[in-house]
Design an enzyme around this catalytic site. Structure first.
Site: not given
Length: 395
Positions: A93, A136, A174, A177, A227, A230, A259-260, A263
């Site tokens: 995305w 971020e 990252e 974000h 991670e 977040t 996403d976090e 990761h």
């Protein structure tokens, strides 16, 4: 977040030494017994042009050479097991997927709708959302930190080792974000973008020393913890945005949280491998990191006005339930289970003591949290935040 106290002086208990924090806007410093004098460069730091900074005895390159070689030998393993957690750029995305389309004839109507939805969201939520976004946006600092780690750093800036490829690609993922949250907040009209931009500049200029000592054992334990933190924080801002009726913002925060989480999976897998090949050294590294406490990456946050900005932001996040001391304990408990620390065998005496310490820590943290909550209720106050044009919010 709420475990940290930002002010003139902040000390972190450690098994080896106490390492004080010095805010450059205050002349006060409390030195640990292992320090006998204040270095000359820390004197007269009260200069408005300088960001806040930390002063402590910095430990560097604590990993023995043979263990540095161990990480280099894991490069092929990292290619097979860690790089798989990255997504191809064409399948990722992008911030524009969630924002008004500037080329569309309906762009202004889309912005108007975004601003109307934002009107229903309270100020304290925006304080937390801004704090998360600023965290971020300090991404250059985090990539720099990863590239201090012995055995896994990107030696040239374009190294083809699996570790270096991960560091760059993780940073690239990252980076979206902060871009997305920044643009959303800009369009919302609810926040003072210039004050936010100043805060970002101060924070990146401040850097960070999470006390990982160029040691990838400590570094990957830190990133595993962060991670997940977040992931929890963005997940909670997503839930609360939905409660406030902004489904698009909820989607934005939820997408970042996903996403976090991905990761987090990669970083916890690295530490899991370390427990497999070096359980004694890894459990002692985990205990060391927890004794120091996991400092939040934005704890040197400053906007040019509020000397206690991070403390105030953290208090709002704690009150809203976006990120709390209980979450800190839950993360540690999750990692203890994920890495099967209670089941480790064949440890040295020091390793067993580290194992006992780590496994017994979550309930201790929760007890401290209960006491802190009681004190917080008695000592609550109202604080102005420059991010929202000086409007006051309960902390």
């Amino acid at each position: 977040m709420a475990l940290l106290r930002l002010g003139s002086v902040m000390t972190f208990p450690s098994s080896s030494s106490n390492k004080p924090f010095l805010n450059c806007r205050s002349p006060t410093i409390s030195m640990a017994s292992t320090l006998h004098s204040v270095p000359k460069e820390t004197e007269n730091l009260k200069k408005p042009c300088l960001p806040p900074r930390e002063v402590h005895l910095q430990v560097t390159h604590s990993l023995p050479p043979q263990k540095v070689e161990l990480f280099k030998s894991l490069d092929e393993w990292a290619e097979d097991n860690i790089l798989v957690h990255l997504k191809p750029v064409e399948k990722c995305w992008q911030p524009q997927d969630f924002l008004p389309d500037p080329e569309s004839d309906g762009f202004y109507d889309q912005v108007k709708e975004l601003r109307e939805r934002a009107k229903a969201i309270p100020d304290d939520y925006f304080v937390v959302l801004v704090g998360d976004m600023i965290t971020e946006e300090a991404l250059p600092t985090y990539q720099t930190m990863l590239n201090t780690l012995d055995g896994v750093r990107d030696e040239t800036g374009a190294s083809l080792t699996s570790w270096a490829i991960w560091n760059r690609a993780w940073t690239a993922e990252e980076n979206r974000h902060g871009d997305l949250l920044n643009k959303y907040l800009y369009l919302s009209g609810r926040v003072d973008m210039k004050q936010i931009e100043k805060t970002i500049q101060y924070l990146i200029g401040s850097g960070m020393d999470p006390k990982t000592e160029n040691n990838p054992y400590l570094g990957f334990i830190y990133t595993s913890f962060q991670e997940r933190a977040t992931f929890i924080s963005h997940g909670n801002t997503a839930r609360q945005a939905k409660e406030h009726g902004d489904l698009k913002l909820a989607q934005i925060c939820g997408t970042i949280a996903a996403d976090e989480k991905r990761h987090e999976t990669a970083y916890t897998k690295i530490v899991e491998k370390l427990f497999e090949i070096d359980p004694d050294g890894t459990v002692m590294a985990l205990a060391d990191m927890m004794k120091k406490k996991i400092s939040m990456p934005a704890h040197l946050m400053y906007d040019g006005k509020d000397d206690n900005l991070f403390e105030h932001f953290s208090a709002v996040a704690q009150r809203l339930g976006v990120y709390t001391v209980r979450d800190y304990a839950d993360i540690l408990e999750f990692l203890v289970g994920r890495w099967k620390i209670e089941k480790l065998t064949g440890l040295s005496g020091e390793g067993q003591r580290a194992q006992d310490f780590v496994c017994g820590l979550p309930p201790r943290i929760r007890k401290l949290e209960e006491r802190a909550q009681g004190r917080a209720k008695q000592a609550s106050s109202i604080v102005p935040f420059s991010w929202i044009f000086g409007r006051e919010v309960k902390v």
